[in-house]
Design an enzyme around this catalytic site. Sequence first.
Site, mmCIF file in Angstrom:
data_model
loop_
_atom_site.group_PDB
_atom_site.id
_atom_site.type_symbol
_atom_site.label_atom_id
_atom_site.label_comp_id
_atom_site.label_asym_id
_atom_site.label_seq_id
_atom_site.Cartn_x
_atom_site.Cartn_y
_atom_site.Cartn_z
ATOM 1 C CD GLU A 1 3.696 -9.617 4.683
ATOM 2 O OE1 GLU A 1 3.484 -10.150 3.846
ATOM 3 O OE2 GLU A 1 3.933 -7.930 3.994
ATOM 4 C CE1 TYR B 1 -9.984 7.778 0.449
ATOM 5 C CE2 TYR B 1 -11.876 6.584 1.856
ATOM 6 C CZ TYR B 1 -11.649 6.755 0.050
ATOM 7 O OH TYR B 1 -12.205 6.853 -0.903
ATOM 8 N N GLY C 1 1.167 -1.404 -0.509
ATOM 9 C CA GLY C 1 0.438 0.004 0.133
ATOM 10 C C GLY C 1 0.477 2.101 0.218
ATOM 11 C CE1 TYR C 2 -1.761 6.515 -0.785
ATOM 12 C CE2 TYR C 2 -3.087 4.749 0.252
ATOM 13 C CZ TYR C 2 -2.889 5.587 -1.571
ATOM 14 O OH TYR C 2 -3.877 6.776 -2.534
ATOM 15 C CE1 TYR D 1 -12.187 3.351 5.324
ATOM 16 C CE2 TYR D 1 -12.039 5.599 6.394
ATOM 17 C CZ TYR D 1 -11.681 4.228 5.696
ATOM 18 O OH TYR D 1 -10.618 4.119 6.153
#
Length: 397
Positions: free
Chosen positions: A77, A229, A54-55, A239
């Site tokens: 991970e 966001y 992602g970002y 959201y």
Amino acid sequence: MSIQQITPKQRGYLIVNSHPAGSAATVDRQWRRIEPAAPVGRAPVVLVLGASAGYGQALLLAGLRRQGIRGVGVAYEAAATERRTATAGWYRTATTAALVEQDGGDITFVNADAYADATRAEVLELLAERYGPVDHLVYSLASPRRTDPATGEVHHSVIKPIGAPYTSPSLLFEDGTPRIGTVDLTPADEAEQAATVKVMGGEDWQLWVRALADADLLAPGFTTVALSYVGSEITAPVYRQGTIGAAKEHLEATAHRLRTGLLADRGRAFTVVAGAAVTQASTAIPSIALYTSLLRTVLGEEGWRTTDDQAVDLWEQLTGAKELTLDEQGRIRLDGWELDPAVQDRVRELWADPAAALAADPAGSAWFYGQFRQLYGWDVPGVDYTTGVETSTPWPA
């Protein structure tokens, strides 16, 4: 060596295996898309939390290509086993490390739970020994759960509305074919709201800044950003007005507390409101897939701003090459392209009858599905999926 010919194992918006070559190719494409620039002055020391997707990944790559950053990237991970591939983020990190080495850069990748005190201690020791004080801390963690290091309690986040049930159209894929479905969510109770804030709010971000300060690892002019966001009023009930929104409000309040407290005379803290993107986190949010697909239909390729585009923009703002784009709450805004009134008006028109919109122009949904699959290394142009591939890749030394 573990050479295997693999095929995707998919359940809805979850693919439980990843393709090493496809995952590597996505990073290589990002690397080449970001136009390099000659760094000016000393290479900034950067700590990126959530560096494998992602970002967080986009900001790490853009920082390397544009600012010549050095420092530490933290991700969590899973390695390959006899029965499973490694996670896509594992393969992406290995590829990023190889590109950094080819470019003469200096990034150390730590694979550990960023919420844990033991990880903080490991990273602080690494910074002190190898890099010195941190110029920029990027906080871009996304997880469904977090263990509170003070109590040992495991908190689980939920994606639910607050106060009232939520019913919305949604985008479903059966055998790769898009169709419109419906999602029904019951409102969260107080415990679920609190748990979501514990996982996705600003508590852990503040712990990291405090740890750096206590270790005397804040460089002069230190800046920290946490990714956030806002999105459209179309998705607001699930959201910004839901449990995730409550967590984001806590994140934004944390930025204010850091600016006026711990960092008052030592640095800056901002939340960064990024634009819509197809990420492993966003695909888990009901109705976001449909909204993002319709947004892409409206904007097309020319109007869409990738995570790489936005990462380059953010670095220019943080380094002073461009003026900070702040809103009335002191948040850095990168989402003007998404929330343009004319764009949102057109998306609302399509949202009113999404089945008709999908039938009239399936390009947005097809794009979304392709982007989702590429998160796991599948359907990446130029990758041969018919041959065996090495699935056991070492974590970067």
